[in-house]
Enzyme design. Structure first.
Site, mmCIF file in Angstrom:
data_model
loop_
_atom_site.group_PDB
_atom_site.id
_atom_site.type_symbol
_atom_site.label_atom_id
_atom_site.label_comp_id
_atom_site.label_asym_id
_atom_site.label_seq_id
_atom_site.Cartn_x
_atom_site.Cartn_y
_atom_site.Cartn_z
ATOM 1 N N HIS A 267 -14.245 91.617 38.713
ATOM 2 C CA HIS A 267 -14.741 90.130 37.683
ATOM 3 C C HIS A 267 -14.996 88.980 38.649
ATOM 4 C CE1 HIS A 267 -10.241 88.534 38.143
ATOM 5 N NE2 HIS A 267 -10.818 88.660 39.414
ATOM 6 N N ASP A 268 -14.904 89.192 40.076
ATOM 7 C CA ASP A 268 -15.447 88.146 40.811
ATOM 8 C C ASP A 268 -17.069 88.041 41.017
ATOM 9 O OD1 ASP A 268 -12.828 87.219 41.420
ATOM 10 O OD2 ASP A 268 -12.789 88.338 43.293
ATOM 11 N N GLU A 296 -8.683 95.639 35.258
ATOM 12 C CA GLU A 296 -9.384 94.219 34.982
ATOM 13 C C GLU A 296 -9.201 93.897 33.566
ATOM 14 O OE1 GLU A 296 -11.292 92.228 36.777
ATOM 15 O OE2 GLU A 296 -12.054 93.205 38.592
ATOM 16 N N GLU A 329 -15.219 87.888 33.371
ATOM 17 C CA GLU A 329 -14.421 88.574 32.567
ATOM 18 C C GLU A 329 -15.457 89.458 31.524
ATOM 19 O OE1 GLU A 329 -11.588 89.317 33.742
ATOM 20 O OE2 GLU A 329 -11.646 87.470 34.721
HETATM 21 C C1 LIG Z 1 -9.292 87.997 43.472
HETATM 22 S S1 LIG Z 1 -8.910 89.017 44.994
HETATM 23 C C2 LIG Z 1 -8.186 90.389 44.710
HETATM 24 C C3 LIG Z 1 -6.985 91.024 45.460
HETATM 25 C C4 LIG Z 1 -6.307 92.499 45.057
HETATM 26 N N1 LIG Z 1 -6.887 93.486 44.733
HETATM 27 C C5 LIG Z 1 -5.263 91.864 44.040
HETATM 28 O O1 LIG Z 1 -5.384 92.363 42.743
HETATM 29 O O2 LIG Z 1 -4.186 90.914 44.660
HETATM 30 C C6 LIG Z 1 -10.480 89.650 45.615
HETATM 31 C C7 LIG Z 1 -10.421 90.309 47.021
HETATM 32 O O3 LIG Z 1 -11.966 90.994 47.278
HETATM 33 C C8 LIG Z 1 -11.794 90.879 48.533
HETATM 34 N N2 LIG Z 1 -13.404 90.828 49.128
HETATM 35 C C9 LIG Z 1 -14.413 89.891 48.543
HETATM 36 N N3 LIG Z 1 -15.407 90.000 49.023
HETATM 37 C C10 LIG Z 1 -15.187 91.346 49.543
HETATM 38 C C11 LIG Z 1 -16.331 92.238 50.446
HETATM 39 N N4 LIG Z 1 -17.684 91.809 50.464
HETATM 40 N N5 LIG Z 1 -16.032 93.358 50.819
HETATM 41 C C12 LIG Z 1 -14.531 93.690 50.644
HETATM 42 N N6 LIG Z 1 -13.607 92.678 49.902
HETATM 43 C C13 LIG Z 1 -14.036 91.762 49.482
HETATM 44 C C14 LIG Z 1 -11.364 89.395 48.763
HETATM 45 O O4 LIG Z 1 -11.134 89.065 49.979
HETATM 46 C C15 LIG Z 1 -10.109 89.359 47.948
HETATM 47 O O5 LIG Z 1 -9.132 89.936 48.767
HETATM 48 C C1 LIG Z 2 -13.421 83.624 44.037
HETATM 49 O O1 LIG Z 2 -12.175 83.133 44.125
HETATM 50 C C2 LIG Z 2 -11.159 83.608 43.435
HETATM 51 C C3 LIG Z 2 -9.854 83.034 43.660
HETATM 52 C C4 LIG Z 2 -8.801 83.427 43.047
HETATM 53 C C5 LIG Z 2 -8.972 84.352 41.996
HETATM 54 C C6 LIG Z 2 -7.838 84.977 41.085
HETATM 55 C C7 LIG Z 2 -6.724 83.981 40.674
HETATM 56 C C8 LIG Z 2 -6.077 84.278 40.048
HETATM 57 O O2 LIG Z 2 -4.806 83.688 39.810
HETATM 58 C C9 LIG Z 2 -6.116 85.695 39.398
HETATM 59 C C10 LIG Z 2 -5.084 86.114 38.374
HETATM 60 O O3 LIG Z 2 -3.811 85.465 38.180
HETATM 61 C C11 LIG Z 2 -5.076 87.402 37.969
HETATM 62 C C12 LIG Z 2 -6.248 88.059 38.246
HETATM 63 O O4 LIG Z 2 -6.440 89.346 37.377
HETATM 64 C C13 LIG Z 2 -7.101 87.735 39.037
HETATM 65 C C14 LIG Z 2 -7.078 86.450 39.706
HETATM 66 O O5 LIG Z 2 -8.152 85.610 40.445
HETATM 67 C C15 LIG Z 2 -10.179 84.901 41.570
HETATM 68 C C16 LIG Z 2 -11.531 84.472 42.532
#
Ligand SMILES: C[S@@+](CC[C@H](N)C(=O)[O-])C[C@H]1O[C@@H](n2cnc3c(N)ncnc32)[C@H](O)[C@@H]1O
Ligand SMILES: COc1ccc(-c2cc(=O)c3c(O)cc(O)cc3o2)cc1
Length: 363
Positions: A267-268, A296, A329
């Site tokens: 979703h990022d 997701e 999303e």
């Molecule tokens: C929103 S966090 C989700 C972390 C974990 N999956 C969770 O649910 O707690 C997104 C993760 O994607 C990683 N990420 C971003 N760009 C990336 C890339 N190019 N290759 C690998 N990981 C990456 C970030 O560092 C981060 O830890």
């Molecule tokens: C690109 O930077 C970010 C930083 C945080 C998140 C993120 C934050 C949340 O609180 C969150 C959550 O509560 C639940 C979830 O499924 C994803 C989340 O992502 C995303 C991107």
């Protein structure tokens, strides 16, 4: 006469509607106060302190002495929070008669910073100055021909690049996401163990600090876990038995494994980016028995009985608009599109009691 009555009824109805509309907007206008005051309670550690006293009421004086803060201001903070049911005020018999004290509620228990199901670090992440500042640029994003993300407009780079050079932000993201990971992974382990049967090795792509894989491997010890994330994330990740941390970039390649797991990662990113990541994933997993497990949100036009949980997806969509360049999303139809474009032959969506669903995709 009947006409007159219906006129009065109409007027009353309109007044009621207007008063409800005003109430809604008062909450909208001052809604931030609730978040700010809950954040203050988390920063002081009120829930952690009350927890050490079990259900024994703790007086205002005890609390203000423990935190070294002004008793009258603390009283106002606690009055606000007890009015909303976040803490509870009870009376108990003390040396000099009845004394008022505060105890935990189911909500405040989730605000402990070190609690198993704590949501405190998510609150601290979303309400940190880094993450709040971009919201002021939401309209600018809509009007900007380049569609610059509000996060980029404020910080000059995306959230992951920013975290690379800012250890405070890196820790806030990793701790906040670990908080979310603990809650959702517990739901998956307790209810959907069959998904992990027969999986020999599992790569968690964008797995953060490894919290999810640590829990999965502990629950399903036949799985060899590979936690895959950017170098600045895995370099500060704690050790988990049965999990190896691998650094890399999912846009280049994904480590080989029997199956792959994604939670709160796709979703990022925009559709083209997701398709590129998922194509790398298909190359990495077992062709015959492999699968990709995606956790997701799946946006629904009509939300069922669990409205409040699934409705969080629509808020998260706004978070994506504020904090990422192309992230969003997706509805079931949008997921179907990116999965088929990436080359998956079939997929299914499992509704779970969490803000997300589980999407199972097969090569
Ligand atoms: C929103 S966090 C989700 C972390 C974990 N999956 C969770 O649910 O707690 C997104 C993760 O994607 C990683 N990420 C971003 N760009 C990336 C890339 N190019 N290759 C690998 N990981 C990456 C970030 O560092 C981060 O830890
Ligand atoms: C690109 O930077 C970010 C930083 C945080 C998140 C993120 C934050 C949340 O609180 C969150 C959550 O509560 C639940 C979830 O499924 C994803 C989340 O992502 C995303 C991107």
């Amino acid at each position: 006469m009947a006409e007159e009555t219906s006129g009065v009824a109409k007027l009353i109805h309109e007044r009621e509607e207007e008063s409800q509309a005003q109430e809604y907007l008062w909450n909208c206008i001052f809604g931030f106060t609730e978040t700010a005051v809950v954040k203050c309670a988390v920063e002081l550690g009120i829930s952690d302190y009350l927890e050490t006293h079990k259900q024994q009421p703790v007086s205002l004086n005890q609390l203000s002495t423990a935190f070294g803060c002004c008793a009258s201001s603390l009283y106002r903070i606690l009055r606000f929070l007890t009015n909303r049911g976040i803490f509870k005020e009870v009376s108990s018999v003390g040396d000099g008669g009845d004394v008022l004290g505060y105890v935990q509620t189911p909500i405040s228990r989730l605000l402990r910073r070190d609690g198993e199901n704590s949501m405190a670090h998510l609150l601290l992440l979303q309400n940190s100055p880094f993450m709040l500042a971009p919201w002021h640029y939401l309209t600018a994003r809509l009007l900007d021909k380049e569609n610059t993300s509000p996060f980029n407009a404020v910080h000059g780079k995306d959230a992951w690049e920013y975290a690379k050079n800012n250890s405070e932000h890196n820790k806030l993201i990793n701790d906040g996401m670990a908080c979310h990971a603990r809650m959702t992974t517990r739901v998956i382990i307790d209810n959907y163990a069959e998904i992990f049967k027969g999986i020999e090795s599992l790569v968690d792509v964008g797995g953060g600090n490894g919290t999810t894989l640590g829990m999965l491997v502990k629950a399903f010890p036949w799985i060899k876990g590979i936690n895959f994330d950017l170098p600045h994330v895995v370099s500060v990740a704690p050790h988990y038995d049965g999990v190896v941390h691998v650094e890399g970039d999912m846009f280049d390649s994904v480590p080989n494994a029997h199956a792959a797991f994604f939670m709160a990662v796709l979703h990022d990113w925009g559709d083209e980016e997701c398709i590129r990541i998922l194509k790398n994933c298909i190359k990495a997993i077992s062709k015959d028995t492999g699968k990709v497990i995606i956790v997701e949100t799946v946006l629904e036009e009509k939300i069922g009985n669990d409205k409040s949980l699934k409705d969080v997806g629509f808020m998260m969509d706004m978070v994506m608009m504020s904090h990422t360049s192309n992230g969003k999303e997706r509805s079931a139809k949008e997921w179907a599109h990116i999965l088929s474009e990436a080359g998956f032959s079939r997929h299914s969506i499992v509704n779970i009691p969490a803000i997300e669903c589980i999407i199972l995709a097969y090569p």
